[in-house]
Structure formats: C-alpha cells, structure tokens
Design a protein around this motif. Sequence first.
Motif, PDB file in Angstrom:
ATOM      1  N   SER A  45      -6.046   7.843   6.236  1.00  0.00           N
ATOM      2  CA  SER A  45      -5.283   7.622   7.465  1.00  0.00           C
ATOM      3  C   SER A  45      -5.045   6.127   7.695  1.00  0.00           C
ATOM      4  O   SER A  45      -5.678   5.280   7.054  1.00  0.00           O
ATOM      5  CB  SER A  45      -6.041   8.206   8.657  1.00  0.00           C
ATOM      6  OG  SER A  45      -7.243   7.489   8.872  1.00  0.00           O
ATOM      7  N   SER A  46      -4.165   5.801   8.638  1.00  0.00           N
ATOM      8  CA  SER A  46      -3.844   4.401   8.942  1.00  0.00           C
ATOM      9  C   SER A  46      -5.059   3.586   9.383  1.00  0.00           C
ATOM     10  O   SER A  46      -5.230   2.455   8.929  1.00  0.00           O
ATOM     11  CB  SER A  46      -2.750   4.319  10.004  1.00  0.00           C
ATOM     12  OG  SER A  46      -1.535   4.757   9.462  1.00  0.00           O
ATOM     13  N   PRO A  47      -5.926   4.122  10.282  1.00  0.00           N
ATOM     14  CA  PRO A  47      -7.111   3.333  10.656  1.00  0.00           C
ATOM     15  C   PRO A  47      -8.019   3.044   9.457  1.00  0.00           C
ATOM     16  O   PRO A  47      -8.596   1.961   9.355  1.00  0.00           O
ATOM     17  CB  PRO A  47      -7.828   4.207  11.674  1.00  0.00           C
ATOM     18  CG  PRO A  47      -6.785   5.119  12.214  1.00  0.00           C
ATOM     19  CD  PRO A  47      -5.821   5.332  11.098  1.00  0.00           C
ATOM     20  N   GLU A  48      -8.136   4.012   8.565  1.00  0.00           N
ATOM     21  CA  GLU A  48      -8.960   3.804   7.371  1.00  0.00           C
ATOM     22  C   GLU A  48      -8.331   2.741   6.478  1.00  0.00           C
ATOM     23  O   GLU A  48      -9.030   1.900   5.910  1.00  0.00           O
ATOM     24  CB  GLU A  48      -9.125   5.121   6.601  1.00  0.00           C
ATOM     25  CG  GLU A  48      -9.945   6.144   7.347  1.00  0.00           C
ATOM     26  CD  GLU A  48      -9.806   7.545   6.783  1.00  0.00           C
ATOM     27  OE1 GLU A  48      -8.809   7.828   6.082  1.00  0.00           O
ATOM     28  OE2 GLU A  48     -10.690   8.371   7.049  1.00  0.00           O
ATOM     29  N   GLU A  49      -6.992   2.760   6.348  1.00  0.00           N
ATOM     30  CA  GLU A  49      -6.289   1.749   5.558  1.00  0.00           C
ATOM     31  C   GLU A  49      -6.543   0.358   6.125  1.00  0.00           C
ATOM     32  O   GLU A  49      -6.804  -0.592   5.383  1.00  0.00           O
ATOM     33  CB  GLU A  49      -4.783   2.013   5.549  1.00  0.00           C
ATOM     34  CG  GLU A  49      -4.335   3.095   4.620  1.00  0.00           C
ATOM     35  CD  GLU A  49      -2.822   3.234   4.597  1.00  0.00           C
ATOM     36  OE1 GLU A  49      -2.123   2.201   4.475  1.00  0.00           O
ATOM     37  OE2 GLU A  49      -2.346   4.379   4.699  1.00  0.00           O
ATOM     38  N   GLU A  50      -6.456   0.223   7.445  1.00  0.00           N
ATOM     39  CA  GLU A  50      -6.671  -1.075   8.084  1.00  0.00           C
ATOM     40  C   GLU A  50      -8.092  -1.562   7.861  1.00  0.00           C
ATOM     41  O   GLU A  50      -8.321  -2.746   7.582  1.00  0.00           O
ATOM     42  CB  GLU A  50      -6.363  -0.987   9.576  1.00  0.00           C
ATOM     43  CG  GLU A  50      -4.888  -0.806   9.880  1.00  0.00           C
ATOM     44  CD  GLU A  50      -4.605  -0.596  11.352  1.00  0.00           C
ATOM     45  OE1 GLU A  50      -5.502  -0.852  12.188  1.00  0.00           O
ATOM     46  OE2 GLU A  50      -3.486  -0.176  11.666  1.00  0.00           O
TER      47      GLU A  50
ATOM     48  N   GLN B 197      -8.353  -2.797   4.282  1.00  0.00           N
ATOM     49  CA  GLN B 197      -7.695  -4.094   4.124  1.00  0.00           C
ATOM     50  C   GLN B 197      -8.563  -5.216   4.683  1.00  0.00           C
ATOM     51  O   GLN B 197      -8.682  -6.284   4.078  1.00  0.00           O
ATOM     52  CB  GLN B 197      -6.323  -4.072   4.788  1.00  0.00           C
ATOM     53  CG  GLN B 197      -5.341  -3.188   4.053  1.00  0.00           C
ATOM     54  CD  GLN B 197      -3.999  -3.072   4.751  1.00  0.00           C
ATOM     55  OE1 GLN B 197      -3.762  -3.679   5.796  1.00  0.00           O
ATOM     56  NE2 GLN B 197      -3.107  -2.279   4.181  1.00  0.00           N
TER      57      GLN B 197
ATOM     58  N   ASP C  63      -1.084   6.423   2.228  1.00  0.00           N
ATOM     59  CA  ASP C  63      -1.131   7.378   3.333  1.00  0.00           C
ATOM     60  C   ASP C  63      -1.411   8.796   2.846  1.00  0.00           C
ATOM     61  O   ASP C  63      -1.819   9.649   3.623  1.00  0.00           O
ATOM     62  CB  ASP C  63       0.159   7.328   4.159  1.00  0.00           C
ATOM     63  CG  ASP C  63       1.407   7.553   3.318  1.00  0.00           C
ATOM     64  OD1 ASP C  63       1.317   7.511   2.073  1.00  0.00           O
ATOM     65  OD2 ASP C  63       2.474   7.751   3.916  1.00  0.00           O
TER      66      ASP C  63
ATOM     67  N   ASP D 155       0.809  -1.219   0.000  1.00  0.00           N
ATOM     68  CA  ASP D 155       0.000   0.000   0.000  1.00  0.00           C
ATOM     69  C   ASP D 155       0.844   1.272   0.000  1.00  0.00           C
ATOM     70  O   ASP D 155       0.443   2.274   0.574  1.00  0.00           O
ATOM     71  CB  ASP D 155      -0.952  -0.006   1.189  1.00  0.00           C
ATOM     72  CG  ASP D 155      -0.237  -0.171   2.520  1.00  0.00           C
ATOM     73  OD1 ASP D 155       1.002  -0.254   2.534  1.00  0.00           O
ATOM     74  OD2 ASP D 155      -0.922  -0.210   3.548  1.00  0.00           O
ATOM     75  N   GLU D 156       1.970   1.236  -0.662  1.00  0.00           N
ATOM     76  CA  GLU D 156       2.831   2.409  -0.725  1.00  0.00           C
ATOM     77  C   GLU D 156       2.087   3.563  -1.390  1.00  0.00           C
ATOM     78  O   GLU D 156       1.566   3.442  -2.487  1.00  0.00           O
ATOM     79  CB  GLU D 156       4.089   2.094  -1.523  1.00  0.00           C
ATOM     80  CG  GLU D 156       5.078   3.230  -1.543  1.00  0.00           C
ATOM     81  CD  GLU D 156       6.363   2.857  -2.254  1.00  0.00           C
ATOM     82  OE1 GLU D 156       6.938   3.757  -2.860  1.00  0.00           O
ATOM     83  OE2 GLU D 156       6.763   1.690  -2.201  1.00  0.00           O
TER      84      GLU D 156
END
Length: 132
Positions: free
Chosen positions: A65-70, A73, A61, A57-58
């Motif tokens: 945000s990180s929580p949204e990315e998680e 996924q 960001d 996922d380069e």
Amino acid sequence: MILIGCGVVFLTVHHFSQKKTDPLPEKETIEVTATPVPSETEEPEQEEDVKEIVFEDEGMDEVMSSPEEEKLQDEILTLIKKSGVQGIDSATYLKDQTVELNEDDTCLYFRLSDGSTLPVCYRKSSDKFYLG
C-alpha cells in the motif's frame, strides 16, 4: 519444488542481509555501521546535506500500500544517509525481480543510481523491512 525454491531465495536474501563482505570485486555493497554516541565534551558533528532521493516505484502498488511504500522510501533514505555513500540520487524499483516467498514475505530489489542493487525483504505480519 516451489517450497524448495522459495527456501533457497529466502536463505540467499538472509545471507546478504548479514554483514558479510562480497568476495566479488565488481559488486558494490552499502555497509552501515553504528555511530558512537558523542560525549558531553565533544561538539556534535554537523550532518551532511544529503539531497532527497527520487524513487521510481512503478508497479510497487501491486505489492504494498501507499503508506508502506512511503515507510520503505524513508528507510532506504535513512540507510543511505547513515552509510555515508555519496552520489546516490535515485532508486528504481525492479518489478521483474520481485519474489513473493510466501503469503507473508516478499523480496523486492532496487537499482540505485550508482549502479548497485539494494535487496529489501518485507514481512507483512510485522510490517517490517529488512534492507541489504
């Protein structure tokens, strides 16, 4: 012109998010179907072991945000498990194909290890992802 272009992209993504089949034979689609609730007399089916998917996922960001990315996924992994498609072990974020439709909606694309592309639309105001 920008609004017309954004509208065309949004309609295209909306079109592919519907459960329509692609008439082109070289494209693969992941179809998710509802599983009926087993009755009390039936034995529950054992879930197949689906190994974790490696997310490359380069650059994501810059979009979320990180929580949204998680969360994204987790939703992609759930979609793949429910679809029953085997052999997918990675999903690569395609940064150069990301389209910001407006301040609230962003369309992202992922290349899956089986060669297919998974479009994802993200609506910031509702914090929801629309896969497929």
